[in-house]
Enzyme design. Structure first.
Site, PDB file in Angstrom:
ATOM      1  N   ALA A  41      13.749  -3.271   4.707  1.00 27.94           N
ATOM      2  CA  ALA A  41      14.049  -2.757   6.046  1.00 27.94           C
ATOM      3  C   ALA A  41      12.912  -1.882   6.583  1.00 27.94           C
ATOM      4  CB  ALA A  41      15.379  -1.986   6.068  1.00 27.94           C
ATOM      5  N   GLY A  77       0.794  -1.221   0.000  1.00 23.28           N
ATOM      6  CA  GLY A  77       0.000   0.000   0.000  1.00 23.28           C
ATOM      7  C   GLY A  77       0.825   1.267   0.000  1.00 23.28           C
ATOM      8  N   GLU A 133       8.175  -5.478   7.980  1.00 25.04           N
ATOM      9  CA  GLU A 133       8.785  -6.778   8.277  1.00 25.04           C
ATOM     10  C   GLU A 133       8.481  -7.283   9.677  1.00 25.04           C
ATOM     11  OE1 GLU A 133      12.769  -6.483   5.476  1.00 25.04           O
ATOM     12  OE2 GLU A 133      12.925  -6.255   7.620  1.00 25.04           O
TER      13      GLU A 133
END
Lengths: 163, 350
Positions: free
Chosen positions: B87, B49, B292
């Site tokens: 990251a 998104g 993540e």
């Protein structure tokens, strides 16, 4: 080996197309007839992203030779999408945010269409069972099951809030 | 058959962005003739998104409706530079870049509107609905579209802005070892309940309950998608997924979706979560990354719950039924060994 002209009925329209021997229906739908919602996934029947309806039954179109679909009614996502707006299952997927990357979405929606056609009021377990051949990497499935449940309710006239 | 239940917990401190050798993401914004604003990025939306979040941030920073923002992430060859969406840095870095670019573009937009309205740029304010007003004179206004048209066809100006989200390189202090490896840190605690079948070795994850501290949310629906999808993916890593499962022969490893082991829709546990919004100092509007970290803490939480259920600490993933059964077997063998070893062969155990 040479191609052969076959007559296919796709989304209510009968078209003639040259197909190669054993060419999958998926390839003909997407690459020759321009039904881009029919995704090219694993090409092994393992992911469900190429699911279309053949005589109302959900099938992975990568495993069906196009020649074998002659004389059937083939329906792709384009075929259930109204000219104006969205079909109830599509709306439910949008409202419940039932996709992220969207790659599995057309196959999921076609599987859901077939489920709701034969079982208009499925339980959560029945929905989970129906979509178990469609792989989704992003959503964790919960939003998809929510969407199909909501589509079933709205199609049966018990929409939750009408919003 | 015996089914045993256990509860496990894991806490994570998760970095947003990396140090690298200097970590930039650039953004460019320009207006079309009709007052739409194109945000050009090389940051790629994989379905998380990012384009939606960037359109929201650009709309807010420009003071125009979100419908008038077009996010173009088309081509990393020709677009402005981005180190990549990894990251958990996308919203943080690209968001800062978009705000920076919007500041410059908005100044030009106000100068153009000021000339049309015969007012000072500092006296103008956009209303967020597509108009720019003179403060204190509500009847003196111009639409963003008219301002864009005037810029293109009357004033001969380009409404545009350049921006960057940048983290400078941080070297390690040779004396102390100190460095600044990331841009901010998000946190989470995840508690899972599992049921382990000691006969078959199967593990069923019953519930995942989590609290995520992730800074300011740009879009709660996108955050929800990351957390629910991440909980499922964490469970998949903990119990199912590997490209190199244990087989006698490597040729037997999975070669297709049909053979690759993944949990399906009926294996999804009940997932409940809370989000704490504690703004970061460095992110756009106080953003931290959620990407993540949604998939990582469920893994140790599930392995810890298995330990609570069967009393064995498993140190490999995925925890397949075979891993569970071997661990139970090893445990049984070691507990059956008699305390005095002199009557047994190889009696050199302690």
């Amino acid at each position: 080996m040479s191609g052969k002209i076959v007559e296919l009925t796709v989304n209510g329209r009968t078209v003639e197309e040259i197909v190669d021997p054993m060419e999958p229906l998926q390839s003909v739908l997407r690459n020759k007839l321009g039904n881009m919602a029919t995704k090219t996934g694993c090409k092994q029947g393992g992911c469900g992203s190429c699911t279309v309806l053949v005589d109302g039954e959900p099938i992975v179109s990568c495993l069906l030779p196009a020649e074998a679909a002659v004389g059937t009614e083939i329906t792709t996502l384009e075929g259930i999408t109204p000219d104006d707006g969205l079909a109830p299952v599509q709306e439910a997927f949008r409202d419940h945010f039932a996709m992220q990357c969207g790659y599995c979405t057309p196959g999921m929606i076609m599987t859901a269409e077939a489920l709701l056609e034969r079982n208009p009021d499925p339980s959560r377990a029945e929905i989970e069972d129906a979509i178990s051949g469609n792989v989704c990497r992003c959503t964790g499935y919960d939003p998809i099951v929510d969407a199909i449940e909501a589509a079933s309710e709205s199609m049966n006239g018990q929409g939750d809030d009408g919003a | 058959m015996s089914k045993r239940r256990g509860t496990g917990l894991a806490t994570v401190n998760y970095p947003t962005g990396m140090n690298l050798g200097g970590d930039p993401t650039q953004a460019l914004i320009h207006s079309t003739t009709t007052g739409n604003f194109v945000v050009t990025l090389s940051s790629t939306d994989l379905g998380q998104g990012l384009k939606t979040a960037m359109a929201q941030i650009a709309a807010d920073a420009m003071g125009v409706p979100v419908d008038n923002i077009i996010v173009d992430t088309g081509d990393t060859d020709t677009g402005p530079h981005c180190m990549g969406t990894f990251a958990s840095r996308g919203t943080h870095r690209a968001g800062n870049a978009v705000i920076d670019a919007a500041d410059e573009a908005r100044d030009v937009l106000m100068e153009v509107a000021a000339e049309e309205l015969e007012a000072a740029p500092s006296d103008l304010e956009p209303d967020g609905d597509g108009n720019i007003h003179v403060l204190g004179a509500p009847d003196r206004s111009i639409s963003v579209m008219d301002a864009a048209m005037a810029a293109h066809f009357e004033q001969g100006r380009t409404i545009s802005g350049r921006g960057i989200g940048f983290k400078p390189k941080s070297d390690v202090d040779p004396e102390t070892g100190e460095m600044d490896p990331d841009s901010t840190e998000a946190h989470a605690t995840v508690v899972t309940e599992v049921e382990v079948d000691t006969e078959t070795g199967e593990v069923d994850v019953l519930t995942v309950k989590a609290v995520y501290e992730i800074g300011q949310m740009v879009n709660p629906a996108l955050v929800d998608g990351q957390i629910i999808g991440g909980a499922w993916m964490g469970m998949a890593h903990a119990l199912y997924e590997t490209t190199d499962p244990y087989y006698p022969d490597i040729d037997h490893k999975p070669g297709s979706f049909g053979e690759y082991s993944l949990p399906g829709p009926s294996e999804v546990p009940d997932i409940e979560y809370e989000v704490l919004e504690i703004p970061s100092q460095t992110g756009p509007y106080g953003v931290k990354g959620i990407g993540e970290m949604s998939a990582t803490p469920p893994i140790p939480a599930i392995v810890n719950a298995i330990k609570d259920a069967i009393g064995v600490q498993i140190t490999e993933i995925p925890v397949t039924p075979e891993v569970v059964l071997r661990a139970l077997e090893d445990e049984k063998e070691s507990s059956e060994e008699p305390p005095v070893a002199e009557n047994r062969d190889g009696g050199d155990e302690p």
